[in-house]
Write a protein that holds these residues in place. Structure first.
Motif, mmCIF file in Angstrom:
data_model
loop_
_atom_site.group_PDB
_atom_site.id
_atom_site.type_symbol
_atom_site.label_atom_id
_atom_site.label_comp_id
_atom_site.label_asym_id
_atom_site.label_seq_id
_atom_site.Cartn_x
_atom_site.Cartn_y
_atom_site.Cartn_z
ATOM 1 N N LEU A 250 0.685 -1.193 -0.177
ATOM 2 C CA LEU A 250 -0.064 0.236 -0.005
ATOM 3 C C LEU A 250 0.985 1.234 0.059
ATOM 4 N N THR A 251 1.963 1.269 0.746
ATOM 5 C CA THR A 251 2.774 2.247 0.602
ATOM 6 C C THR A 251 3.449 2.582 -0.655
ATOM 7 N N MET A 252 4.071 1.509 -1.407
ATOM 8 C CA MET A 252 4.329 1.579 -2.654
ATOM 9 C C MET A 252 3.096 2.093 -3.625
ATOM 10 N N LEU A 253 1.908 1.701 -3.462
ATOM 11 C CA LEU A 253 0.922 2.211 -4.321
ATOM 12 C C LEU A 253 0.718 3.674 -4.140
ATOM 13 N N ALA A 254 0.889 3.958 -2.722
ATOM 14 C CA ALA A 254 0.641 5.372 -2.465
ATOM 15 C C ALA A 254 1.506 6.403 -3.066
ATOM 16 N N ILE A 255 2.860 6.069 -2.995
ATOM 17 C CA ILE A 255 3.841 6.834 -3.571
ATOM 18 C C ILE A 255 3.912 6.910 -4.999
ATOM 19 N N PHE A 256 3.425 5.783 -5.455
ATOM 20 C CA PHE A 256 3.332 5.801 -7.071
ATOM 21 C C PHE A 256 2.183 6.601 -7.381
ATOM 22 N N ILE A 257 1.365 6.575 -6.888
ATOM 23 C CA ILE A 257 -0.095 7.424 -7.213
ATOM 24 C C ILE A 257 0.517 8.908 -7.107
ATOM 25 N N VAL A 258 0.935 9.392 -5.971
ATOM 26 C CA VAL A 258 1.535 10.851 -5.635
ATOM 27 C C VAL A 258 2.570 11.286 -6.834
ATOM 28 N N ASP A 259 3.534 10.189 -7.274
ATOM 29 C CA ASP A 259 4.364 10.540 -8.195
ATOM 30 C C ASP A 259 3.821 10.718 -9.721
ATOM 31 N N LEU A 260 2.658 9.963 -9.814
ATOM 32 C CA LEU A 260 2.076 10.209 -11.131
ATOM 33 C C LEU A 260 1.222 11.516 -10.954
ATOM 34 N N ILE A 261 0.655 12.027 -9.905
ATOM 35 C CA ILE A 261 -0.086 13.209 -9.964
ATOM 36 C C ILE A 261 1.091 14.332 -10.123
ATOM 37 N N LEU A 262 2.107 14.456 -9.401
ATOM 38 C CA LEU A 262 3.224 15.384 -9.651
ATOM 39 C C LEU A 262 3.468 15.378 -10.995
ATOM 40 N N ILE A 263 3.753 14.432 -11.783
ATOM 41 C CA ILE A 263 4.495 14.156 -12.916
ATOM 42 C C ILE A 263 3.171 14.902 -13.695
ATOM 43 N N ALA A 264 2.141 14.617 -13.579
ATOM 44 C CA ALA A 264 1.081 15.303 -14.378
ATOM 45 C C ALA A 264 1.109 16.771 -14.552
ATOM 46 N N ILE A 265 0.975 17.117 -13.167
ATOM 47 C CA ILE A 265 1.063 18.678 -12.974
ATOM 48 C C ILE A 265 2.344 19.249 -13.519
ATOM 49 N N ASN A 266 3.515 18.572 -13.513
ATOM 50 C CA ASN A 266 4.743 19.214 -13.947
ATOM 51 C C ASN A 266 4.698 19.215 -15.480
ATOM 52 N N ILE A 267 4.004 18.161 -16.125
ATOM 53 C CA ILE A 267 4.003 18.453 -17.504
ATOM 54 C C ILE A 267 2.839 19.557 -18.110
ATOM 55 N N VAL A 268 1.950 19.765 -17.176
ATOM 56 C CA VAL A 268 1.091 20.872 -17.695
ATOM 57 C C VAL A 268 1.962 22.327 -17.692
ATOM 58 N N LEU A 269 2.467 22.262 -16.386
ATOM 59 C CA LEU A 269 3.280 23.790 -16.148
ATOM 60 C C LEU A 269 4.408 23.710 -17.121
ATOM 61 N N LEU A 270 5.167 22.567 -17.561
ATOM 62 C CA LEU A 270 6.226 22.760 -18.401
ATOM 63 C C LEU A 270 5.679 23.169 -19.729
ATOM 64 N N ASN A 271 4.302 22.562 -20.078
ATOM 65 C CA ASN A 271 3.864 23.030 -21.398
ATOM 66 C C ASN A 271 3.636 24.037 -21.709
ATOM 67 N N LYS A 272 2.701 24.663 -20.590
ATOM 68 C CA LYS A 272 1.747 26.044 -20.779
ATOM 69 C C LYS A 272 2.573 27.216 -20.253
ATOM 70 N N TYR A 273 3.346 26.965 -19.138
ATOM 71 C CA TYR A 273 3.885 28.213 -18.405
ATOM 72 C C TYR A 273 5.509 28.308 -18.353
ATOM 73 N N HIS A 274 6.077 27.194 -18.241
ATOM 74 C CA HIS A 274 7.616 27.351 -18.098
ATOM 75 C C HIS A 274 8.222 27.708 -19.445
ATOM 76 N N GLU A 275 8.812 29.005 -19.291
ATOM 77 C CA GLU A 275 9.435 29.517 -20.506
ATOM 78 C C GLU A 275 11.023 29.153 -20.458
ATOM 79 N N ALA A 276 11.621 28.678 -21.331
ATOM 80 C CA ALA A 276 13.039 28.638 -21.432
ATOM 81 C C ALA A 276 13.645 29.792 -21.498
ATOM 82 N N LYS A 277 15.139 29.690 -21.010
ATOM 83 C CA LYS A 277 15.949 30.987 -21.053
ATOM 84 C C LYS A 277 17.253 30.701 -21.891
ATOM 85 N N ILE A 278 17.804 31.527 -22.485
ATOM 86 C CA ILE A 278 18.948 31.486 -23.382
ATOM 87 C C ILE A 278 20.260 30.978 -22.463
#
Length: 278
Positions: A250-278
């Motif tokens: 259950l611990t493994m499953l909980a950490i796995f789900i949290v990882d997936l949620i954070l990864i999904a959030i990061n993909i949205v933020l990286l795609n729409k808001y995070h601008e690259a710098k030179i």
């Protein structure tokens, strides 16, 4: 579009240079620390074991250094215009960046095991070492090692540690992305200060969460080991931890789900808001 394997290979090679530098530095540090410990009799036991004990003692510090430096390198890649202009989806870049850090971390662990084994050759090749090992580790001495071994539990322990490493990487990215999203919507004069405050606040929240789950994760990991090949070799204090395989999974499953949620959030933020710098 560039394939995942191509970008993953490039990122792995990029971080492998960091691993080799840390490994070289650990070899030099381990040798110097070993001779220093031998000269001042820091460790108890025969002089043959000093170098091996020295390498074992400094290994966690270099693992922590890799975690910090690779996390920083991950964030630099996300912010680099060179990498962001590569024709590849943001999600593919994120997964390639994340898993390349994990793979190179495992590469460092393999190198460290080799260092410890080589440093321990003077003591490992003696009969006294194996006699002591057989005496202290009952299941090995009785020839019941493979009867006691539960490879599934050992594999789960490794997976649990990898999931925790993934959580640390994606949590750092989430804090960084969120701070930049908030600061980018504010005037330039106060954006840096707001970014700093947001990062500090989110880091404090993350530390509080980590402190609260520390013993829970530690007990779960101990449970894996207790039900596996180290059942008869753990100390009495460790054996007092009641193992429950259901809660471990259950611990493994909980950490796995949290990882997936954070990864999904990061993909949205990286795609729409995070601008690259030179």
């Amino acid at each position: 579009m560039i394939s995942f394997s191509s970008i993953f290979k490039k990122l792995t090679q990029n971080k492998a240079r960091l691993v080799r530098r840390l490994a070289f530095l650990q070899v030099i540090t381990g040798i110097l620390f070993g001779f220093w410990a031998l000269f001042y009799s820091v460790f108890e036991g025969e002089s043959k074991a000093y170098m091996m004990v020295a390498f074992i003692s400094i290994t966690p510090f270099f693992d922590l250094a890799y975690l910090v430096l690779s996390s920083r390198k991950n964030e630099e890649i996300y912010a680099s215009q060179t990498w962001r202009l590569v024709p590849i989806k943001e999600s593919t870049l994120l997964f390639a960046n994340l898993f390349s850090a994990i793979v190179d971390g495992l590469y460092l662990v393999v190198l460290q095991i080799g260092m410890i084994a080589i440093a321990g050759l003077p003591v490992i090749t003696t009969n006294g070492f194996w006699k002591t090992t057989f005496k202290n580790f009952g299941s090995i001495g009785e020839g019941k090692l493979w009867q006691e071994a539960h490879l599934t539990d050992l594999a789960c322990s490794v997976i649990l540690l990898i999931l925790i490493a993934i959580f640390i990487y994606v949590a750092i990215s989430s804090v960084n992305f969120t701070g930049k999203v908030v600061s980018d919507f504010l005037p330039e004069k106060i954006s840096k200060m707001v970014y700093f405050l947001v990062v500090v606040a989110l880091t404090c929240v993350g530390l509080i969460v980590l402190i609260n789950v520390y013993w829970f994760v530690l007990n779960s990991l101990t449970g894996f080991l207790q039900n596996g090949m180290f059942l008869t070799t753990l100390s009495r204090d460790a054996l007092e931890v009641k193992s429950n395989l259901s809660s471990n999974y259950l611990t493994m499953l909980a950490i796995f789900i949290v990882d997936l949620i954070l990864i999904a959030i990061n993909i949205v933020l990286l795609n729409k808001y995070h601008e690259a710098k030179i």
